[in-house]
Design a protein around this motif. Structure first.
Motif, mmCIF file in Angstrom:
data_model
loop_
_atom_site.group_PDB
_atom_site.id
_atom_site.type_symbol
_atom_site.label_atom_id
_atom_site.label_comp_id
_atom_site.label_asym_id
_atom_site.label_seq_id
_atom_site.Cartn_x
_atom_site.Cartn_y
_atom_site.Cartn_z
ATOM 1 N N LYS A 272 0.706 -1.055 -0.082
ATOM 2 C CA LYS A 272 -0.106 0.074 -0.110
ATOM 3 C C LYS A 272 0.898 1.115 -0.020
ATOM 4 C CE LYS A 272 -3.903 2.753 0.797
ATOM 5 N NZ LYS A 272 -3.501 3.768 0.068
ATOM 6 N N ILE A 273 1.782 1.361 0.831
ATOM 7 C CA ILE A 273 2.876 2.428 0.836
ATOM 8 C C ILE A 273 3.538 2.679 -0.384
ATOM 9 C CG2 ILE A 273 4.960 3.265 1.755
ATOM 10 C CD1 ILE A 273 3.961 1.795 4.649
ATOM 11 N N ILE A 274 4.151 1.675 -1.189
ATOM 12 C CA ILE A 274 4.510 1.872 -2.457
ATOM 13 C C ILE A 274 3.621 2.148 -3.383
ATOM 14 C CG2 ILE A 274 5.541 0.297 -4.423
ATOM 15 C CD1 ILE A 274 7.248 -1.209 -2.082
ATOM 16 N N ALA A 275 2.369 1.879 -3.267
ATOM 17 C CA ALA A 275 1.218 2.316 -4.097
ATOM 18 C C ALA A 275 1.149 3.594 -4.197
ATOM 19 C CB ALA A 275 -0.020 1.425 -4.012
ATOM 20 N N ASP A 276 0.980 4.240 -2.884
ATOM 21 C CA ASP A 276 1.047 5.686 -2.339
ATOM 22 C C ASP A 276 2.246 6.408 -2.996
ATOM 23 O OD1 ASP A 276 -1.355 5.048 -0.827
ATOM 24 O OD2 ASP A 276 -0.288 5.170 1.173
ATOM 25 N N LEU A 277 3.158 5.730 -2.822
ATOM 26 C CA LEU A 277 4.507 6.638 -3.215
ATOM 27 C C LEU A 277 4.620 6.733 -4.954
ATOM 28 C CD1 LEU A 277 7.322 5.238 -0.633
ATOM 29 C CD2 LEU A 277 6.315 7.450 -0.889
ATOM 30 N N GLU A 278 4.132 5.825 -5.709
ATOM 31 C CA GLU A 278 4.185 5.778 -7.026
ATOM 32 C C GLU A 278 3.210 6.633 -7.373
ATOM 33 O OE1 GLU A 278 5.702 1.681 -8.964
ATOM 34 O OE2 GLU A 278 3.867 1.458 -7.837
ATOM 35 N N GLU A 279 1.644 6.692 -6.780
ATOM 36 C CA GLU A 279 0.762 7.478 -7.274
ATOM 37 C C GLU A 279 1.041 9.078 -6.867
ATOM 38 O OE1 GLU A 279 -3.417 8.574 -5.231
ATOM 39 O OE2 GLU A 279 -3.259 6.851 -5.725
ATOM 40 N N GLY A 280 1.931 9.244 -5.734
ATOM 41 C CA GLY A 280 2.426 10.735 -5.640
ATOM 42 C C GLY A 280 3.523 10.888 -6.520
ATOM 43 N N GLY A 281 4.063 10.275 -7.302
ATOM 44 C CA GLY A 281 5.197 10.558 -8.222
ATOM 45 C C GLY A 281 6.614 10.445 -7.510
ATOM 46 N N TYR A 282 6.679 9.857 -6.283
ATOM 47 C CA TYR A 282 8.106 9.400 -5.717
ATOM 48 C C TYR A 282 8.712 8.472 -6.087
ATOM 49 C CZ TYR A 282 6.179 13.179 -2.635
ATOM 50 O OH TYR A 282 5.597 14.608 -2.162
ATOM 51 N N LEU A 283 8.027 7.438 -6.632
ATOM 52 C CA LEU A 283 8.704 6.158 -6.925
ATOM 53 C C LEU A 283 8.133 5.736 -8.222
ATOM 54 C CD1 LEU A 283 10.448 3.890 -5.554
ATOM 55 C CD2 LEU A 283 8.339 3.141 -4.559
ATOM 56 N N THR A 284 8.980 5.165 -9.055
ATOM 57 C CA THR A 284 8.464 4.199 -10.144
ATOM 58 C C THR A 284 9.028 2.726 -10.065
ATOM 59 O OG1 THR A 284 10.337 4.891 -11.619
ATOM 60 C CG2 THR A 284 8.056 6.065 -11.696
ATOM 61 N N HIS A 285 8.301 1.787 -10.785
ATOM 62 C CA HIS A 285 8.986 0.724 -10.701
ATOM 63 C C HIS A 285 9.003 -0.151 -12.119
ATOM 64 C CE1 HIS A 285 4.990 -1.042 -10.465
ATOM 65 N NE2 HIS A 285 5.458 -2.187 -10.973
ATOM 66 N N THR A 286 10.105 -0.936 -12.376
ATOM 67 C CA THR A 286 10.096 -1.736 -13.642
ATOM 68 C C THR A 286 10.062 -3.278 -13.215
ATOM 69 O OG1 THR A 286 12.492 -1.420 -13.849
ATOM 70 C CG2 THR A 286 10.918 0.152 -15.162
ATOM 71 N N ARG A 287 9.461 -3.958 -14.097
ATOM 72 C CA ARG A 287 9.377 -5.481 -13.726
ATOM 73 C C ARG A 287 10.819 -6.100 -14.444
ATOM 74 N NH1 ARG A 287 6.856 -8.151 -9.954
ATOM 75 N NH2 ARG A 287 6.134 -10.141 -10.620
ATOM 76 N N GLN A 288 11.396 -6.809 -13.455
ATOM 77 C CA GLN A 288 12.845 -7.577 -14.069
ATOM 78 C C GLN A 288 12.586 -9.047 -13.479
ATOM 79 O OE1 GLN A 288 15.996 -5.562 -12.131
ATOM 80 N NE2 GLN A 288 15.965 -3.966 -13.810
ATOM 81 N N GLY A 289 11.935 -9.724 -14.485
ATOM 82 C CA GLY A 289 11.476 -11.178 -14.191
ATOM 83 C C GLY A 289 10.520 -11.382 -13.204
ATOM 84 N N SER B 170 10.750 -9.999 -10.264
ATOM 85 C CA SER B 170 10.903 -9.017 -9.303
ATOM 86 C C SER B 170 10.732 -7.524 -9.664
ATOM 87 C CB SER B 170 12.374 -9.125 -8.816
ATOM 88 O OG SER B 170 12.841 -10.339 -8.254
ATOM 89 N N ASN B 171 10.773 -6.416 -8.956
ATOM 90 C CA ASN B 171 10.766 -5.188 -9.421
ATOM 91 C C ASN B 171 12.108 -4.532 -9.055
ATOM 92 O OD1 ASN B 171 7.776 -5.061 -10.053
ATOM 93 N ND2 ASN B 171 7.299 -5.006 -7.988
ATOM 94 N N ALA B 172 12.276 -3.313 -9.823
ATOM 95 C CA ALA B 172 13.469 -2.713 -9.720
ATOM 96 C C ALA B 172 12.585 -1.279 -9.371
ATOM 97 C CB ALA B 172 14.398 -2.553 -10.858
ATOM 98 N N TYR B 173 13.042 -0.774 -8.247
ATOM 99 C CA TYR B 173 12.480 0.691 -7.982
ATOM 100 C C TYR B 173 13.310 1.715 -8.419
ATOM 101 C CZ TYR B 173 9.350 -2.253 -5.357
ATOM 102 O OH TYR B 173 8.288 -3.264 -5.191
ATOM 103 N N ARG B 174 12.739 2.714 -8.633
ATOM 104 C CA ARG B 174 13.361 3.899 -8.816
ATOM 105 C C ARG B 174 12.856 5.238 -8.047
ATOM 106 N NH1 ARG B 174 13.914 8.568 -11.576
ATOM 107 N NH2 ARG B 174 15.789 9.195 -12.642
ATOM 108 N N ILE B 175 13.534 5.864 -7.384
ATOM 109 C CA ILE B 175 13.054 7.148 -6.682
ATOM 110 C C ILE B 175 13.367 8.286 -7.533
ATOM 111 C CG2 ILE B 175 13.387 8.617 -4.526
ATOM 112 C CD1 ILE B 175 14.387 5.929 -3.032
ATOM 113 N N GLU B 176 12.166 8.951 -7.794
ATOM 114 C CA GLU B 176 12.306 10.334 -8.287
ATOM 115 C C GLU B 176 12.697 11.290 -7.443
ATOM 116 O OE1 GLU B 176 11.613 10.369 -11.444
ATOM 117 O OE2 GLU B 176 10.993 8.195 -11.617
ATOM 118 N N PRO B 177 14.322 11.657 -7.488
ATOM 119 C CA PRO B 177 14.973 12.515 -6.599
ATOM 120 C C PRO B 177 14.576 13.774 -6.557
ATOM 121 C CG PRO B 177 16.197 12.015 -8.476
ATOM 122 C CD PRO B 177 14.987 11.144 -8.625
ATOM 123 N N GLY B 178 14.133 14.557 -7.732
ATOM 124 C CA GLY B 178 13.529 15.933 -7.667
ATOM 125 C C GLY B 178 12.215 16.221 -6.995
#
Length: 104
Positions: free
Chosen positions: A48-65, A67-75
């Motif tokens: 739920k927290i990850i979904a909140d962070l993604e919805e807020g534009g703080y975090l994105t993820h890409t599927r790797q097999g 697993s997920n690889a996350y990317r924090i939007e630093p700005g």
């Protein structure tokens, strides 16, 4: 599975959202199970927290097999108007400097 080993009462300095973000900043490939264990949260709460962070534009993820690889939007900036100024990256740098193992 999904149980939190220790409960905490009272207030804390960091929110669960901040704890999850710090865990991901330390390892962008960390599994939800491992984030939950590190943050002492349930896996469902972390999802739920990850979904909140993604919805807020703080975090994105890409599927790797499987697993997920996350990317924090630093700005991105902190959400609360009283926190106006520092970016998420600046906050994470500050927290990383003080992220030492807890003493018993």
């Amino acid at each position: 599975m999904g149980e939190v080993s220790e409960t905490h009462t009272g207030w804390t300095f960091l929110t669960n959202h901040a704890r999850v973000l710090v865990a991901i900043a330390d390892d962008q490939n960390m599994r939800i199970r491992d984030i939950a264990a590190r943050c002492m949260l349930t896996e469902r709460a972390v999802q739920k927290i990850i979904a909140d962070l993604e919805e807020g534009g703080y975090l994105t993820h890409t599927r790797q097999g499987r697993s997920n690889a996350y990317r924090i939007e630093p700005g991105t900036f902190l959400r609360h108007p009283a926190d106006n100024g520092p970016t998420v990256a600046e906050l994470l740098r500050l927290l990383a400097r003080h992220n030492t193992p807890q003493r018993a």
